[in-house]
Design an enzyme around this catalytic site. Structure first.
Site, PDB file in Angstrom:
ATOM      1  N   CYS A 102       0.826  -1.203   0.000  1.00 33.60           N
ATOM      2  CA  CYS A 102       0.000   0.000   0.000  1.00 33.60           C
ATOM      3  C   CYS A 102       0.854   1.244   0.000  1.00 33.60           C
ATOM      4  CB  CYS A 102      -0.890   0.013   1.213  1.00 33.60           C
ATOM      5  SG  CYS A 102      -0.405  -1.145   2.450  1.00 33.60           S
ATOM      6  N   VAL A 103       0.965   1.850  -1.128  1.00 32.93           N
ATOM      7  CA  VAL A 103       1.749   3.076  -1.203  1.00 32.93           C
ATOM      8  C   VAL A 103       0.805   4.202  -1.606  1.00 32.93           C
ATOM      9  CG1 VAL A 103       3.535   4.251  -2.488  1.00 32.93           C
ATOM     10  CG2 VAL A 103       3.922   1.961  -1.673  1.00 32.93           C
TER      11      VAL A 103
END
Lengths: 103, 410
Positions: A102-103
């Site tokens: 999750c960026v």
């Protein structure tokens, strides 16, 4: 979504081959999936798959680091068990969704 | 008096101190903020220091400039939270009771987690730019750098400001071009992800941008260790990459205080409801910013958008109502690409960064996933906005919730 028959069972997978519904998973499906990609699953592999399924069912996010601390195999061994992408491949064979970084 | 405690006075904690002070009845509530350090760093500015665009002076101010006068401030390290007893223990033995608590202790870099990283080459040919010390050391190193292999490597996910390493290699490319030594510098971008960025559309755009600039991308590289004698980085799958100078995003972890409190995951981030922002363990504890484990970017913009949702939910909790405000994971990042240009991405939990205009549909002035001069000015102006508007918890002309208006589905 694609319907696919694998190990005699009809299952739904996404474009990348990940199971849509983890409850459709069986050990035979995992063996077949891995075999299609040239990997033979051992008991050690299955310990990892079971661990991933348990943690996912408990709602926990997974990372290679975390699996490496599971006591089953360290990160180095994970790379040997699932060459090329331990978490991506093991998640696929465990019938859970592809891990999202999750960026 | 009822007690509201905030742990951590960085971007998230400072914003909340201001918002709470402006909203809560100060006759009824005592608001206290605790941090061990007295200096506030404008962290987005660290990236510019190695290239002499900013100096140390541009990025530091006293934290005390940003606290409302009625908020109690304690400069002290925190030992741990005892959630069952609504207590926070400070180092030195002081005990603070609370009715409500916000954890905003952020994320820190841990080079010692990677064997060989913090060794004899540390700050000699290996640098981070996530600390003021690292950014300044790299600035000095580049002054005498005459060329060689520059490797930018990300050690672990998640890390603070996911676009920073991309910005770093773009700025380095422009800097060496200006110095006239670009042909002597080989730049490689090494990431454990499958591309330049995680989400497909942005990954393609940013990947193409790096290729245009002749920056090599090595993906799916999960760093195991650094060999200081051979000057190589080695992945778990035995791949090796040589470097002359290595810039690194060290492993990011939440505060050790979280670990001591038994409240963290395997990287000391606090399990948090991604919509309400409440701790999954305690009803009167909320988590804001990088300290939480919510699946979005660790970035100031996220803390800012989330702070508006958090404020609503804090008021609901205090007044005994259900927590109805839901955070959507909104992030908004300017990406410096060198030569006075920049790109911009805007996204949330469900929608990946898409092309379009921002904030006004069809007008902009900023272009999403486009490399333009005006985007760069947005980033430059932002430092002023940060110090004068954002930290003080004032209204910004951008909605907390992401909108599809102005975005194009691809």
């Amino acid at each position: 979504m694609v319907e696919k028959t694998i190990a005699g069972k009809s299952i739904n997978v996404n474009e990348e081959g990940y199971l849509i519904d983890p409850s459709q998973w069986t050990k035979e499906i995992a063996i077949e999936m891995a075999k299609e990609e040239g990997l033979e699953l051992s008991d050690k592999h299955f310990e990892i798959l079971e661990y991933l399924r348990e943690k996912t069912a408990a709602g926990e996010a997974l990372s290679i680091r975390k699996v490496g601390k599971s006591g089953i195999a360290d990160i180095k061994q994970l790379y040997q068990l699932f060459p090329g992408g331990p978490l991506k491949l093991s998640s696929k064979y465990a019938g859970i969704s592809k891990p999202t970084s999750c960026v | 008096m009822k007690k509201f405690l905030i742990l951590g006075a960085g971007t998230a904690g400072t914003m909340m101190a201001n918002k709470l002070y402006n909203t809560l009845d100060v006759e009824e509530w005592e608001i206290t903020i605790i941090d061990q350090y007295k200096t506030h760093y404008y962290q987005p500015g660290f990236l510019f220091i190695p290239f002499n665009i900013y100096t140390k002076k541009d990025v530091i101010k006293p934290k005390s400039n940003f606290f409302p006068s009625g908020v109690k401030v304690i400069y002290n390290a925190i030992d741990k939270i005892v959630g069952e007893e609504n207590k926070v223990l400070l180092e030195g033995g002081r005990v603070l009771q609370y009715d409500y608590l916000i954890i905003a202790t952020g994320t820190q870099t841990h080079p010692e987690e990677t064997p060989g990283l913090k060794d004899k080459l540390w700050y000699k040919s290996i640098f981070d730019f996530y600390t003021i010390e690292g950014a300044v050391a790299l600035q000095n190193y580049f002054k005498n750098f005459e060329g060689g292999k520059l490797v930018m490597c990300i050690s672990e996910i998640p890390y603070k400001c996911p676009v920073a390493p991309i910005e770093f290699v773009c700025l380095a490319e422009a800097y060496f071009t200006k110095k006239g030594i670009r042909d002597k510098v080989d730049i490689t971008y090494v990431t454990p992800m499958s591309g330049a960025f995680t989400k497909p559309v942005a990954s393609k755009m940013l990947g193409d941008l790096l290729e245009e600039k002749n920056i090599h991308v090595v993906s799916d590289f999960y760093l195991e260790r650094v060999d200081n004698d051979k000057k190589t980085i080695i992945a778990y799958d035995e791949r090796e990459i040589d470097f002359d100078v290595l810039t690194i995003v060290p492993v990011n972890m939440g505060s050790e205080m979280i670990e001591r409190s038994g409240m963290g995951d395997d990287l000391n981030f606090v399990p948090t409801d991604k919509q309400t922002l409440r701790s999954e363990k305690f009803e009167n504890i909320f988590v804001l910013g990088d300290a939480s484990n919510i699946p979005t970017s660790k970035a100031g913009s996220v803390a800012h958008f989330a702070s508006e949702i958090l404020m609503e939910n804090v008021m609901s909790a205090i007044e005994g109502r259900p927590l109805l405000a839901k955070f959507d994971g909104h992030a908004n990042c300017y990406i410096e690409t060198g030569y006075g240009k920049g790109a911009l991405i805007d996204f949330n939990y469900d929608t990946e960064p898409l092309p379009g205009t921002f904030p006004l549909p069809g007008i902009g002035p900023f272009g999403l996933l486009k490399n333009t001069k005006i985007n760069h000015y947005g980033k430059i102006m932002f430092r002023w906005i940060y110090w004068h508007v954002l930290l003080k918890g004032k209204e910004m002309p951008i909605e907390a919730e992401m909108t599809m208006a102005g975005k194009k589905r691809v």
